[in-house]
Design a protein around this motif. Structure first.
Motif, PDB file in Angstrom:
ATOM      1  N   LYS A 193       0.818  -1.213   0.000  1.00 54.99           N
ATOM      2  CA  LYS A 193       0.000   0.000   0.000  1.00 54.99           C
ATOM      3  C   LYS A 193       0.857   1.272   0.000  1.00 54.99           C
ATOM      4  CE  LYS A 193      -3.988  -2.175   2.269  1.00 54.99           C
ATOM      5  NZ  LYS A 193      -4.886  -2.163   3.459  1.00 54.99           N
ATOM      6  N   ARG A 194       1.563   1.519   1.096  1.00 55.16           N
ATOM      7  CA  ARG A 194       2.283   2.782   1.201  1.00 55.16           C
ATOM      8  C   ARG A 194       3.453   2.864   0.236  1.00 55.16           C
ATOM      9  NH1 ARG A 194       2.942   5.356   7.092  1.00 55.16           N
ATOM     10  NH2 ARG A 194       3.275   7.154   5.723  1.00 55.16           N
ATOM     11  N   THR A 195       4.091   1.735  -0.026  1.00 54.45           N
ATOM     12  CA  THR A 195       5.220   1.749  -0.953  1.00 54.45           C
ATOM     13  C   THR A 195       4.792   2.190  -2.348  1.00 54.45           C
ATOM     14  OG1 THR A 195       6.445   0.092   0.315  1.00 54.45           O
ATOM     15  CG2 THR A 195       7.019   0.336  -2.001  1.00 54.45           C
ATOM     16  N   PRO A 196       3.761   1.592  -2.950  1.00 49.51           N
ATOM     17  CA  PRO A 196       3.319   2.084  -4.261  1.00 49.51           C
ATOM     18  C   PRO A 196       2.840   3.536  -4.225  1.00 49.51           C
ATOM     19  CG  PRO A 196       2.465  -0.121  -3.868  1.00 49.51           C
ATOM     20  CD  PRO A 196       3.052   0.344  -2.577  1.00 49.51           C
ATOM     21  N   ALA A 197       2.170   3.933  -3.144  1.00 50.85           N
ATOM     22  CA  ALA A 197       1.668   5.300  -3.063  1.00 50.85           C
ATOM     23  C   ALA A 197       2.815   6.309  -3.025  1.00 50.85           C
ATOM     24  CB  ALA A 197       0.776   5.457  -1.835  1.00 50.85           C
ATOM     25  N   LEU A 198       3.857   6.025  -2.240  1.00 51.06           N
ATOM     26  CA  LEU A 198       5.015   6.916  -2.198  1.00 51.06           C
ATOM     27  C   LEU A 198       5.739   6.926  -3.538  1.00 51.06           C
ATOM     28  CD1 LEU A 198       6.535   6.233   1.348  1.00 51.06           C
ATOM     29  CD2 LEU A 198       5.367   8.302   0.573  1.00 51.06           C
ATOM     30  N   ALA A 199       5.838   5.773  -4.178  1.00 49.56           N
ATOM     31  CA  ALA A 199       6.491   5.713  -5.483  1.00 49.56           C
ATOM     32  C   ALA A 199       5.752   6.570  -6.497  1.00 49.56           C
ATOM     33  CB  ALA A 199       6.582   4.274  -5.959  1.00 49.56           C
ATOM     34  N   ALA A 200       4.445   6.499  -6.478  1.00 49.66           N
ATOM     35  CA  ALA A 200       3.661   7.300  -7.423  1.00 49.66           C
ATOM     36  C   ALA A 200       3.890   8.790  -7.212  1.00 49.66           C
ATOM     37  CB  ALA A 200       2.180   6.961  -7.279  1.00 49.66           C
ATOM     38  N   ARG A 201       4.075   9.209  -5.978  1.00 53.78           N
ATOM     39  CA  ARG A 201       4.261  10.636  -5.677  1.00 53.78           C
ATOM     40  C   ARG A 201       5.686  11.120  -5.942  1.00 53.78           C
ATOM     41  NH1 ARG A 201       2.708  11.982   0.252  1.00 53.78           N
ATOM     42  NH2 ARG A 201       3.536  14.001  -0.437  1.00 53.78           N
ATOM     43  N   PHE A 202       6.679  10.275  -5.643  1.00 56.31           N
ATOM     44  CA  PHE A 202       8.050  10.789  -5.587  1.00 56.31           C
ATOM     45  C   PHE A 202       9.051  10.107  -6.525  1.00 56.31           C
ATOM     46  CE2 PHE A 202       6.356  11.740  -1.289  1.00 56.31           C
ATOM     47  CZ  PHE A 202       6.612  13.105  -1.230  1.00 56.31           C
TER      48      PHE A 202
ATOM     49  N   GLU B  61      12.084   6.068 -10.426  1.00 57.21           N
ATOM     50  CA  GLU B  61      12.336   4.648 -10.680  1.00 57.21           C
ATOM     51  C   GLU B  61      11.808   3.838  -9.515  1.00 57.21           C
ATOM     52  OE1 GLU B  61      16.147   1.574 -11.292  1.00 57.21           O
ATOM     53  OE2 GLU B  61      16.380   3.726 -11.637  1.00 57.21           O
ATOM     54  N   PHE B  62      11.230   2.685  -9.827  1.00 57.43           N
ATOM     55  CA  PHE B  62      10.762   1.760  -8.796  1.00 57.43           C
ATOM     56  C   PHE B  62      11.509   0.452  -8.952  1.00 57.43           C
ATOM     57  CE2 PHE B  62       8.162  -1.539  -6.936  1.00 57.43           C
ATOM     58  CZ  PHE B  62       7.938  -1.001  -5.677  1.00 57.43           C
ATOM     59  N   ASN B  63      12.143   0.009  -7.863  1.00 61.60           N
ATOM     60  CA  ASN B  63      13.002  -1.165  -7.907  1.00 61.60           C
ATOM     61  C   ASN B  63      12.507  -2.252  -6.970  1.00 61.60           C
ATOM     62  OD1 ASN B  63      15.534  -2.632  -6.474  1.00 61.60           O
ATOM     63  ND2 ASN B  63      15.958  -2.267  -8.641  1.00 61.60           N
TER      64      ASN B  63
ATOM     65  N   GLN C  13       3.775  -6.284  -8.079  1.00 61.36           N
ATOM     66  CA  GLN C  13       4.122  -4.998  -7.473  1.00 61.36           C
ATOM     67  C   GLN C  13       4.227  -3.893  -8.519  1.00 61.36           C
ATOM     68  OE1 GLN C  13       3.688  -4.166  -4.629  1.00 61.36           O
ATOM     69  NE2 GLN C  13       5.297  -2.993  -3.621  1.00 61.36           N
ATOM     70  N   PHE C  14       4.763  -4.206  -9.692  1.00 62.70           N
ATOM     71  CA  PHE C  14       4.773  -3.207 -10.762  1.00 62.70           C
ATOM     72  C   PHE C  14       3.345  -2.756 -11.077  1.00 62.70           C
ATOM     73  CE2 PHE C  14       8.941  -4.975 -12.844  1.00 62.70           C
ATOM     74  CZ  PHE C  14       9.674  -4.472 -11.785  1.00 62.70           C
ATOM     75  N   ASP C  15       2.416  -3.697 -11.078  1.00 62.87           N
ATOM     76  CA  ASP C  15       1.014  -3.349 -11.340  1.00 62.87           C
ATOM     77  C   ASP C  15       0.455  -2.444 -10.244  1.00 62.87           C
ATOM     78  OD1 ASP C  15       0.985  -4.812 -13.670  1.00 62.87           O
ATOM     79  OD2 ASP C  15      -0.022  -6.571 -12.797  1.00 62.87           O
ATOM     80  N   ARG C  16       0.837  -2.703  -8.987  1.00 68.95           N
ATOM     81  CA  ARG C  16       0.358  -1.850  -7.889  1.00 68.95           C
ATOM     82  C   ARG C  16       0.885  -0.424  -8.039  1.00 68.95           C
ATOM     83  NH1 ARG C  16       2.170  -6.403  -4.691  1.00 68.95           N
ATOM     84  NH2 ARG C  16       0.406  -7.789  -4.252  1.00 68.95           N
ATOM     85  N   VAL C  17       2.155  -0.295  -8.423  1.00 73.43           N
ATOM     86  CA  VAL C  17       2.725   1.034  -8.619  1.00 73.43           C
ATOM     87  C   VAL C  17       2.025   1.740  -9.777  1.00 73.43           C
ATOM     88  CG1 VAL C  17       4.820   2.315  -9.226  1.00 73.43           C
ATOM     89  CG2 VAL C  17       4.944   0.406  -7.615  1.00 73.43           C
TER      90      VAL C  17
ATOM     91  N   ALA D  52      -1.262   2.949  -8.543  1.00 72.34           N
ATOM     92  CA  ALA D  52      -1.108   4.110  -7.652  1.00 72.34           C
ATOM     93  C   ALA D  52      -0.828   5.374  -8.464  1.00 72.34           C
ATOM     94  CB  ALA D  52       0.019   3.856  -6.657  1.00 72.34           C
ATOM     95  N   CYS D  53      -0.072   5.244  -9.540  1.00 70.85           N
ATOM     96  CA  CYS D  53       0.158   6.401 -10.419  1.00 70.85           C
ATOM     97  C   CYS D  53      -1.162   6.859 -11.050  1.00 70.85           C
ATOM     98  CB  CYS D  53       1.154   6.044 -11.512  1.00 70.85           C
ATOM     99  SG  CYS D  53       2.860   5.882 -10.971  1.00 70.85           S
ATOM    100  N   ALA D  54      -1.912   5.912 -11.597  1.00 77.19           N
ATOM    101  CA  ALA D  54      -3.178   6.265 -12.233  1.00 77.19           C
ATOM    102  C   ALA D  54      -4.135   6.937 -11.259  1.00 77.19           C
ATOM    103  CB  ALA D  54      -3.813   5.010 -12.836  1.00 77.19           C
ATOM    104  N   ALA D  55      -4.078   6.519  -9.982  1.00 76.45           N
ATOM    105  CA  ALA D  55      -4.973   7.076  -8.969  1.00 76.45           C
ATOM    106  C   ALA D  55      -4.711   8.551  -8.698  1.00 76.45           C
ATOM    107  CB  ALA D  55      -4.865   6.275  -7.672  1.00 76.45           C
ATOM    108  N   ILE D  56      -3.494   9.031  -8.994  1.00 75.22           N
ATOM    109  CA  ILE D  56      -3.195  10.454  -8.799  1.00 75.22           C
ATOM    110  C   ILE D  56      -2.958  11.150 -10.142  1.00 75.22           C
ATOM    111  CG2 ILE D  56      -2.290  10.134  -6.464  1.00 75.22           C
ATOM    112  CD1 ILE D  56       0.545  10.415  -7.645  1.00 75.22           C
ATOM    113  N   ASP D  57      -3.471  10.536 -11.205  1.00 72.12           N
ATOM    114  CA  ASP D  57      -3.383  11.092 -12.564  1.00 72.12           C
ATOM    115  C   ASP D  57      -1.952  11.284 -13.035  1.00 72.12           C
ATOM    116  OD1 ASP D  57      -6.178  11.223 -12.892  1.00 72.12           O
ATOM    117  OD2 ASP D  57      -6.247  13.100 -11.768  1.00 72.12           O
TER     118      ASP D  57
END
Length: 309
Positions: free
Chosen positions: A183-192, A195-197, A209-213, A216-221
């Motif tokens: 939850k929080r990991t994808p949300a932080l990745a989407a904001r900041f 690269e996601f590793n 996990q790539f799908d979750r990220v 999370a990106c789509a959720a914040i446009d």
């Protein structure tokens, strides 16, 4: 597919050994040299001569290399205050001519904290601190010259900061986040994150996990394609099985286990597995090399794997 070299110096390495690996990686055509940011060995190795500081190491390498990118996988937010960390990374970025990347996470290895007098809060607080650190670090870097930056958080506050020095890269060095938190990991990745590793994860777990990220990106446009997705995997390559066995024995691992959990085998086997990570969206692989004296290993992969991926 970008191939990057990833080292674990807390397991036992001198600066001179790290320099030799970084120079070899640069000469061989790798995209980057990354190192862990740990203060304590893991497992049964001696860890001698002891830990080296990640950002001191990268500052030195910035002046002794010319092309290869440099970064951490990952700096622990528990290790440093956000303002001084922003200064250190910006300075190393300037020293390198704009080749630095900041991988940062919550910190997870409690023993290294207790061994060196570093506070190790509960996981929820570590995530809260990481979120505030990311806000401050990016805010300091992105504040226009002549303006000031302020932030009032629960754990860190910044008042009337001149937000200096600026990094060489504009608007800032790339930031990498990672991990399997749902939850929080994808949300932080989407904001900041640029690269996601995912380190040492299976194809199935990585894809999920790539799908979750992406979600999370789509959720914040945010366009999910603006995130670079990457994996970190131990590597053990040999021209034949005998060479694979020798390299596996040198790091205390079994070839079959390495094949299952990393990138191991002949160049053809490694190319095939990298291709499977590419199919799930990975654009970059961090090759964890454990025997830092075996520069022929790096040269073999560069010669026989890199051209095929």
């Amino acid at each position: 597919m970008d191939l990057r070299i990833f080292t674990e110096p807390q397991q036992g390495a001198t600066y001179d050994q790290l320099l030799a690996v970084a120079r070899c990686a640069e000469d061989a055509g790798y995209d980057a040299f990354f190192r862990s940011d740990h203060y304590l060995k893991m497992g049964q190795v001696t860890g001698l001569p002891g830990p080296t500081d990640a950002w001191i190491t990268l500052g030195a390498l910035a002046r002794e290399t010319s092309r290869i990118r440099l970064g951490t996988l990952m700096t622990a937010a528990t290790f440093r205050l956000p303002g001084p960390l922003a200064i250190s990374v910006a300075q190393v970025d300037a020293m390198s001519g704009g080749r630095v990347e900041l991988g940062i996470g919550t910190g997870w290895y409690e023993a290294e904290h207790t061994a060196y007098g570093i506070s190790f809060p509960p996981l929820r607080e570590r995530f809260d601190r990481l979120e505030e650190q990311l806000t401050i670090i990016t805010g300091l870097w992105e504040t226009p010259l002549g303006s000031t930056f302020d932030f009032a958080g629960k754990y860190y506050s910044v008042t009337d900061s001149p937000a200096l020095p600026k990094p060489a890269q504009d608007p800032r060095p790339p930031i990498m986040l990672g991990g399997l938190g749902p939850k929080r990991t994808p949300a932080l990745a989407a904001r900041f994150a640029d690269e996601f590793n995912l380190p040492f994860a299976s194809l199935e777990d990585s894809a999920a996990q790539f799908d979750r990220v992406s979600a999370a990106c789509a959720a914040i446009d945010r366009d999910p394609a603006t995130v670079c997705y990457s994996a970190a995997l131990i590597v053990c390559c040999g021209r034949n099985q005998e060479e694979v066995n020798r390299r596996a024995a040198a790091i205390g691992r079994e070839p079959d286990e390495l094949r299952a959990n990393g990138l191991a085998g002949t160049p053809a086997e490694i190319v095939d597995k990298i291709g499977r990570y590419a199919e799930i969206g990975a654009e970059r692989i961090y090759l964890q090399v454990m025997d830092l004296t075996d520069l022929d290993h790096l040269e073999l992969i560069a010669a026989e794997v890199m051209p095929q991926v």
